[in-house]
Motif scaffolding. Structure first.
Motif, PDB file in Angstrom:
ATOM      1  N   SER A 190       0.832  -1.209   0.000  1.00 48.63           N
ATOM      2  CA  SER A 190       0.000   0.000   0.000  1.00 48.63           C
ATOM      3  C   SER A 190       0.863   1.254   0.000  1.00 48.63           C
ATOM      4  CB  SER A 190      -0.918  -0.003   1.222  1.00 48.63           C
ATOM      5  OG  SER A 190      -1.828  -1.084   1.173  1.00 48.63           O
ATOM      6  N   ALA A 191       1.974   1.223   0.741  1.00 48.35           N
ATOM      7  CA  ALA A 191       2.881   2.372   0.782  1.00 48.35           C
ATOM      8  C   ALA A 191       3.432   2.666  -0.609  1.00 48.35           C
ATOM      9  CB  ALA A 191       4.023   2.114   1.770  1.00 48.35           C
ATOM     10  N   LEU A 192       3.788   1.594  -1.337  1.00 47.52           N
ATOM     11  CA  LEU A 192       4.277   1.781  -2.700  1.00 47.52           C
ATOM     12  C   LEU A 192       3.169   2.297  -3.615  1.00 47.52           C
ATOM     13  CD1 LEU A 192       6.704   0.226  -1.550  1.00 47.52           C
ATOM     14  CD2 LEU A 192       6.756  -1.099  -3.663  1.00 47.52           C
ATOM     15  N   GLN A 193       1.965   1.795  -3.412  1.00 51.52           N
ATOM     16  CA  GLN A 193       0.824   2.223  -4.222  1.00 51.52           C
ATOM     17  C   GLN A 193       0.551   3.716  -4.022  1.00 51.52           C
ATOM     18  OE1 GLN A 193      -0.635   0.120  -6.309  1.00 51.52           O
ATOM     19  NE2 GLN A 193      -2.149   1.562  -7.099  1.00 51.52           N
ATOM     20  N   MET A 194       0.816   4.212  -2.816  1.00 51.11           N
ATOM     21  CA  MET A 194       0.594   5.632  -2.524  1.00 51.11           C
ATOM     22  C   MET A 194       1.699   6.519  -3.079  1.00 51.11           C
ATOM     23  SD  MET A 194      -1.137   5.939   1.262  1.00 51.11           S
ATOM     24  CE  MET A 194      -0.361   4.569   2.086  1.00 51.11           C
ATOM     25  N   GLY A 195       2.792   5.910  -3.555  1.00 49.70           N
ATOM     26  CA  GLY A 195       3.847   6.697  -4.172  1.00 49.70           C
ATOM     27  C   GLY A 195       5.176   6.669  -3.459  1.00 49.70           C
ATOM     28  N   ALA A 196       5.287   5.892  -2.378  1.00 50.12           N
ATOM     29  CA  ALA A 196       6.566   5.781  -1.671  1.00 50.12           C
ATOM     30  C   ALA A 196       7.479   4.791  -2.388  1.00 50.12           C
ATOM     31  CB  ALA A 196       6.328   5.329  -0.235  1.00 50.12           C
ATOM     32  N   ASP A 197       8.770   4.947  -2.176  1.00 53.50           N
ATOM     33  CA  ASP A 197       9.752   3.999  -2.712  1.00 53.50           C
ATOM     34  C   ASP A 197      10.060   2.891  -1.717  1.00 53.50           C
ATOM     35  OD1 ASP A 197      10.414   5.468  -5.235  1.00 53.50           O
ATOM     36  OD2 ASP A 197      11.082   6.995  -3.811  1.00 53.50           O
ATOM     37  N   LEU A 198       9.940   3.235  -0.431  1.00 53.26           N
ATOM     38  CA  LEU A 198      10.245   2.288   0.635  1.00 53.26           C
ATOM     39  C   LEU A 198       9.253   2.453   1.779  1.00 53.26           C
ATOM     40  CD1 LEU A 198      14.111   2.814   0.795  1.00 53.26           C
ATOM     41  CD2 LEU A 198      13.041   0.604   0.357  1.00 53.26           C
ATOM     42  N   ALA A 199       8.933   1.348   2.422  1.00 51.20           N
ATOM     43  CA  ALA A 199       8.143   1.396   3.653  1.00 51.20           C
ATOM     44  C   ALA A 199       9.108   1.485   4.829  1.00 51.20           C
ATOM     45  CB  ALA A 199       7.277   0.153   3.777  1.00 51.20           C
ATOM     46  N   TYR A 200       8.710   2.223   5.847  1.00 53.78           N
ATOM     47  CA  TYR A 200       9.539   2.460   7.022  1.00 53.78           C
ATOM     48  C   TYR A 200       8.787   1.881   8.214  1.00 53.78           C
ATOM     49  CZ  TYR A 200      12.932   5.429   9.631  1.00 53.78           C
ATOM     50  OH  TYR A 200      13.955   5.923  10.420  1.00 53.78           O
ATOM     51  N   MET A 201       9.266   0.770   8.760  1.00 51.47           N
ATOM     52  CA  MET A 201       8.530  -0.001   9.751  1.00 51.47           C
ATOM     53  C   MET A 201       9.204   0.063  11.112  1.00 51.47           C
ATOM     54  SD  MET A 201       7.695  -3.383   7.424  1.00 51.47           S
ATOM     55  CE  MET A 201       6.420  -3.973   8.534  1.00 51.47           C
ATOM     56  N   GLY A 202       8.474   0.523  12.112  1.00 49.08           N
ATOM     57  CA  GLY A 202       9.045   0.617  13.443  1.00 49.08           C
ATOM     58  C   GLY A 202       8.411  -0.344  14.423  1.00 49.08           C
ATOM     59  N   THR A 203       7.154  -0.089  14.782  1.00 50.02           N
ATOM     60  CA  THR A 203       6.481  -0.846  15.832  1.00 50.02           C
ATOM     61  C   THR A 203       6.539  -2.353  15.595  1.00 50.02           C
ATOM     62  OG1 THR A 203       4.980   1.010  16.236  1.00 50.02           O
ATOM     63  CG2 THR A 203       4.299  -1.135  17.055  1.00 50.02           C
ATOM     64  N   ARG A 204       6.380  -2.799  14.365  1.00 48.22           N
ATOM     65  CA  ARG A 204       6.357  -4.245  14.088  1.00 48.22           C
ATOM     66  C   ARG A 204       7.643  -4.920  14.526  1.00 48.22           C
ATOM     67  NH1 ARG A 204       5.628  -8.400  14.904  1.00 48.22           N
ATOM     68  NH2 ARG A 204       4.596 -10.092  13.794  1.00 48.22           N
ATOM     69  N   PHE A 205       8.772  -4.217  14.454  1.00 47.25           N
ATOM     70  CA  PHE A 205      10.054  -4.834  14.801  1.00 47.25           C
ATOM     71  C   PHE A 205      10.353  -4.782  16.292  1.00 47.25           C
ATOM     72  CE2 PHE A 205      10.556  -4.581  10.251  1.00 47.25           C
ATOM     73  CZ  PHE A 205      11.271  -5.738   9.959  1.00 47.25           C
ATOM     74  N   ILE A 206       9.504  -4.085  17.064  1.00 46.98           N
ATOM     75  CA  ILE A 206       9.639  -4.171  18.521  1.00 46.98           C
ATOM     76  C   ILE A 206       9.361  -5.603  18.959  1.00 46.98           C
ATOM     77  CG2 ILE A 206       8.706  -3.406  20.747  1.00 46.98           C
ATOM     78  CD1 ILE A 206       7.964  -0.743  19.416  1.00 46.98           C
ATOM     79  N   ASN A 207       8.366  -6.222  18.326  1.00 46.40           N
ATOM     80  CA  ASN A 207       7.959  -7.579  18.694  1.00 46.40           C
ATOM     81  C   ASN A 207       8.721  -8.641  17.912  1.00 46.40           C
ATOM     82  OD1 ASN A 207       6.115  -6.307  20.406  1.00 46.40           O
ATOM     83  ND2 ASN A 207       4.595  -7.908  20.072  1.00 46.40           N
ATOM     84  N   THR A 208      10.047  -8.562  18.017  1.00 47.90           N
ATOM     85  CA  THR A 208      10.923  -9.608  17.497  1.00 47.90           C
ATOM     86  C   THR A 208      11.796 -10.100  18.642  1.00 47.90           C
ATOM     87  OG1 THR A 208      12.603  -7.975  16.835  1.00 47.90           O
ATOM     88  CG2 THR A 208      11.020  -8.670  15.153  1.00 47.90           C
TER      89      THR A 208
END
Length: 324
Positions: A190-208
């Motif tokens: 969805s981020a790419l569909q909106m025009g971004a080149d990269l998604a920037y993910m923070g919260t999801r990687f807390i739970n690793t």
């Protein structure tokens, strides 16, 4: 124009530098599995220790590439570019010494820093929440802008991601990264569909399993929904997103968090220590918690993201074929 490294990623995503959460283990596992791993320089208490982390990451990724013949994703370091941060120059010198591929700057875009990173071939991406910040960063010559939209964790903005991307792309034609509620592979698509080149993910990687987060922190994320995220300036003096239960556990009521004044955590602490104390006991997260149901090894999480991303792309293609 997209940087070359994007084509070598397993999924177009960067694991954001999480204050007190991101360390070498998380960065290394991200990079080994095709996602850009990053961490704040200030996550280590000293510049000397920060350098040891950089060395540890470089050596681990070099060994991985030698043993497997595969190319690891690049790693990055977050530098807080603000007059109150006395470590910005010595930490920058470490980054230059070791030629850290990606520098993520926050709270200030400085052309001298950008020039220094460019001198060894590094890239600089800068956090922004509004157009004025983006224009200043563009003037400083940054290579990419991280658009921190409404619902993101940490120091989030309040603008809708679609509006923010469209506005920034009117004048900025380099790399665009989108942050805010990105928790699965469909969100990345969805981020790419909106025009971004990269998604920037923070919260999801807390739970690793490789993150430095307390187990209770991770459990709170699992048990929280979007409405449990409180956007307030009361913790650090700058608006940021926090988990409601962690605020309440510290006795911070809605009456307090609705005020813009920073809560006094003790005059005996200097500004940096007070900030660290606050963020260690009051936990940040974005509204994307509503999609997080578990704690996984980083490799398993990235494998899952890749599968979800591919499914989302196939659905987009199906919709394209149907309507076009």
């Amino acid at each position: 124009m997209k940087p070359n490294f994007i084509n070598n990623l397993s999924i177009p995503a960067i694991a954001a530098p999480l204050f007190l959460i991101s360390g070498p283990k998380l960065v290394i596992e991200c990079c080994k599995n095709g996602v850009v791993g990053t961490f704040p320089a200030l996550n280590h208490r000293t510049t000397e220790g920060f350098e040891q982390w950089v060395i540890e990451i470089k050596e681990a990724l070099a060994s991985f590439e030698k043993e497997t013949g595969k190319k690891a994703a690049p790693f990055g370091v977050n530098l807080i570019v603000h007059p109150t941060n006395p470590r910005v120059q010595p930490d920058l010198e470490i980054c230059m010494k070791h030629q850290v591929p990606l520098i993520i700057t926050s709270l200030g875009a400085v052309s001298d820093l950008v020039d220094a990173v460019h001198s060894y071939g590094g890239l600089v991406y800068h956090d922004i929440i509004k157009r004025r910040h983006a224009e200043k960063a563009a003037e400083a010559g940054v290579d990419g802008l991280i658009l921190v939209a409404a619902g993101a964790g940490g120091h989030a903005g309040i603008l809708n991601p679609i509006a923010l991307v469209n506005e920034i792309k009117q004048f900025f034609h380099k790399t665009i990264l989108l942050s805010g509620c990105i928790s699965n592979g469909n969100d990345v698509a969805s981020a790419l569909q909106m025009g971004a080149d990269l998604a920037y993910m923070g919260t999801r990687f807390i739970n690793t399993t490789e993150s430095l987060a307390d187990e209770a922190y991770q459990e709170m994320i699992i048990n929280s929904k979007a409405e449990d995220i409180v956007y307030t300036a009361a913790v650090s003096g700058v608006n940021a997103s926090f988990l409601r239960p962690s605020l309440e556990a510290m006795g911070i009521t809605e009456d307090l968090w609705s005020k813009s004044k920073k809560i006094d955590f003790g005059s005996e602490l200097d500004a940096a220590k007070a900030e660290a104390k606050a963020w260690k006991t009051i936990w940040s997260a974005g509204q994307g918690v509503t999609s997080i149901q578990d704690v996984q090894p980083t490799k398993e999480l990235i494998d899952q993201l890749i599968k979800e991303f591919k499914v989302a792309l196939s659905l987009q293609k199906k919709n394209f074929d149907t309507y076009c």
